[in-house]
Scaffold this active site. Structure first.
Site, mmCIF file in Angstrom:
data_model
loop_
_atom_site.group_PDB
_atom_site.id
_atom_site.type_symbol
_atom_site.label_atom_id
_atom_site.label_comp_id
_atom_site.label_asym_id
_atom_site.label_seq_id
_atom_site.Cartn_x
_atom_site.Cartn_y
_atom_site.Cartn_z
ATOM 1 N N GLU A 140 -5.193 -4.989 10.538
ATOM 2 C CA GLU A 140 -4.186 -3.949 10.749
ATOM 3 C C GLU A 140 -4.452 -3.248 12.080
ATOM 4 O OE1 GLU A 140 -2.378 -2.852 6.623
ATOM 5 O OE2 GLU A 140 -3.788 -1.319 7.274
ATOM 6 N N GLY B 156 2.776 2.087 10.854
ATOM 7 C CA GLY B 156 3.763 3.153 10.738
ATOM 8 C C GLY B 156 4.516 3.462 12.016
ATOM 9 N N ASN C 39 0.870 -1.176 0.000
ATOM 10 C CA ASN C 39 0.000 0.000 0.000
ATOM 11 C C ASN C 39 0.908 1.228 0.000
ATOM 12 O OD1 ASN C 39 -1.801 2.051 0.490
ATOM 13 N ND2 ASN C 39 -2.393 1.349 2.539
ATOM 14 N N TRP C 40 0.959 1.884 -1.126
ATOM 15 C CA TRP C 40 1.861 3.042 -1.245
ATOM 16 C C TRP C 40 1.293 4.294 -0.575
ATOM 17 C CZ3 TRP C 40 4.924 3.717 -6.494
ATOM 18 C CH2 TRP C 40 5.834 2.656 -6.608
ATOM 19 N N LYS C 41 0.011 4.237 -0.184
ATOM 20 C CA LYS C 41 -0.645 5.397 0.443
ATOM 21 C C LYS C 41 -0.440 6.635 -0.453
ATOM 22 C CE LYS C 41 -0.133 3.068 4.830
ATOM 23 N NZ LYS C 41 0.018 3.122 6.281
ATOM 24 N N GLU D 41 -6.617 4.725 8.182
ATOM 25 C CA GLU D 41 -6.366 6.138 7.878
ATOM 26 C C GLU D 41 -7.608 6.788 7.260
ATOM 27 O OE1 GLU D 41 -2.720 5.471 5.750
ATOM 28 O OE2 GLU D 41 -1.785 4.856 7.623
ATOM 29 N N SER E 130 3.586 -2.309 10.233
ATOM 30 C CA SER E 130 5.038 -2.397 10.483
ATOM 31 C C SER E 130 5.639 -3.734 10.046
ATOM 32 C CB SER E 130 5.357 -2.106 11.954
ATOM 33 O OG SER E 130 4.991 -0.769 12.267
ATOM 34 N N GLY F 154 2.944 -1.268 4.195
ATOM 35 C CA GLY F 154 2.982 0.150 3.873
ATOM 36 C C GLY F 154 4.379 0.584 3.478
ATOM 37 N N GLY F 155 5.085 1.186 4.424
ATOM 38 C CA GLY F 155 6.384 1.794 4.144
ATOM 39 C C GLY F 155 7.369 0.888 3.420
ATOM 40 N N HIS G 45 -9.434 1.254 5.320
ATOM 41 C CA HIS G 45 -8.126 1.419 5.973
ATOM 42 C C HIS G 45 -8.304 2.361 7.158
ATOM 43 C CE1 HIS G 45 -3.977 2.482 6.717
ATOM 44 N NE2 HIS G 45 -3.640 1.415 6.026
HETATM 45 P P1 13P Z 1 3.236 0.266 7.566
HETATM 46 O O1 13P Z 1 3.699 -1.049 6.962
HETATM 47 O O2 13P Z 1 3.973 1.440 7.040
HETATM 48 O O3 13P Z 1 3.165 0.173 9.047
HETATM 49 O O4 13P Z 1 1.712 0.474 7.056
HETATM 50 C C1 13P Z 1 0.821 -0.565 7.167
HETATM 51 C C2 13P Z 1 -0.420 -0.221 6.443
HETATM 52 O O5 13P Z 1 -1.159 0.656 6.841
HETATM 53 C C3 13P Z 1 -0.702 -0.921 5.195
HETATM 54 O O6 13P Z 1 -1.980 -0.634 4.718
#
Ligand code: 13P
Length: 250
Positions: A163, A169, A9-11, A95, A209, A230-231, A93
């Site tokens: 999640e 994050g 997920n590149w957000k 967020e 994470s 994510g990251g 999600h």
């Molecule tokens: P991180 O891997 O950066 O913690 O993000 C997880 C996430 O929200 C994937 O959708």
């Protein structure tokens, strides 16, 4: 057997210059025994889907509107996402649940629209730190699952991502026992609601994470069919490490 899924997920990250990361993934790992998915900003979907055509990598979006079309300035419909060549959409999600006040009923309406458009819904659930500390994790997950997942779901058009909000994050992750407890619980709930056939076919991803150095242990946990990253999905080399760890767990 469920096909393992490594999803990124590149957000709100990535310009067209970053499509080289996708080229690198496709070049270095052209035929994995697992499915790889990248959920990208809308601006990159068509270019990425074109590059990934013919590879076992699918391209997804990160949200869509509940309605098929209409006066919704700034929003994207499921049909628009499908029109780019993408085949999946992340929904619910944390967020979006928090920053955009999306509740589970909205998530369910979006997921139903995604299914009607012949796309896969990657529905996210997860507890906050306060909810975990109050020992409410399974109740929260239960409520989110019931309300967010539509009846249109089947073994191929639904993926569920667990999640924990506090793990996203932050570099923090639940223990392997905690991940296993929630994934086993989600599996049992899906089997009860949809029957064993569908309930056992839906893939369950862990997200929060996930990194090259902790992914292998997480992939050994029961009912973990992959990860939503994510990251660590932003750089091809990090994500490749995670893809290969998941392949090794097949
Ligand atoms: P991180 O891997 O950066 O913690 O993000 C997880 C996430 O929200 C994937 O959708």
């Amino acid at each position: 057997m469920r096909r393992k899924l490594a999803a990124g997920n590149w957000k709100m990250n990535g310009l067209r210059a970053d499509l080289v990361q996708i080229d690198r993934l496709l070049e270095l790992h052209p035929a994995p025994r697992i499915e790889t998915m990248l959920c990208l900003p809308a601006t990159l979907l068509h270019d990425a889907a074109t590059r990934a055509a013919g590879h076992p990598m699918t391209i997804g979006a990160q949200d869509c509107h509940t309605e098929a079309n209409g006066a919704h300035t700034g929003d994207l419909s499921a049909a628009m996402i499908r029109d780019t060549g993408a085949t999946a959409v992340i929904l619910g999600h944390s967020e979006r649940r928090h920053a955009h006040h999306e509740d589970s009923e909205v998530v369910r309406a979006k997921a139903r629209r995604v299914h009607q458009t012949a796309l896969t819904a990657v529905v996210c659930v997860g507890e906050s730190l306060a909810q975990r500390e109050a020992l409410n994790t399974l109740d929260i997950i239960d409520g989110q699952l019931s309300a967010s997942i539509p009846d249109t779901s089947n073994g191929t058009n639904l993926v569920v991502a667990y999640e924990p909000v506090w793990a996203i994050g932050t570099g923090l992750t639940p223990t392997l026992e905690q991940i296993g407890e929630v994934h086993d619980f989600i599996r049992a709930r899906l089997e009860r609601r949809f029957g064993p056939g569908v309930g056992r076919a839906v893939r369950l991803l862990y997200g929060g994470s996930v990194k090259p150095d902790n992914c292998a242990a997480i992939f050994g946990v029961s009912n973990v069919d992959g990860a939503l990253v994510g990251g660590a999905s932003l750089l091809a080399d990090d994500f490749l490490h995670i893809i290969k760890a998941l392949e090794a767990a097949v």
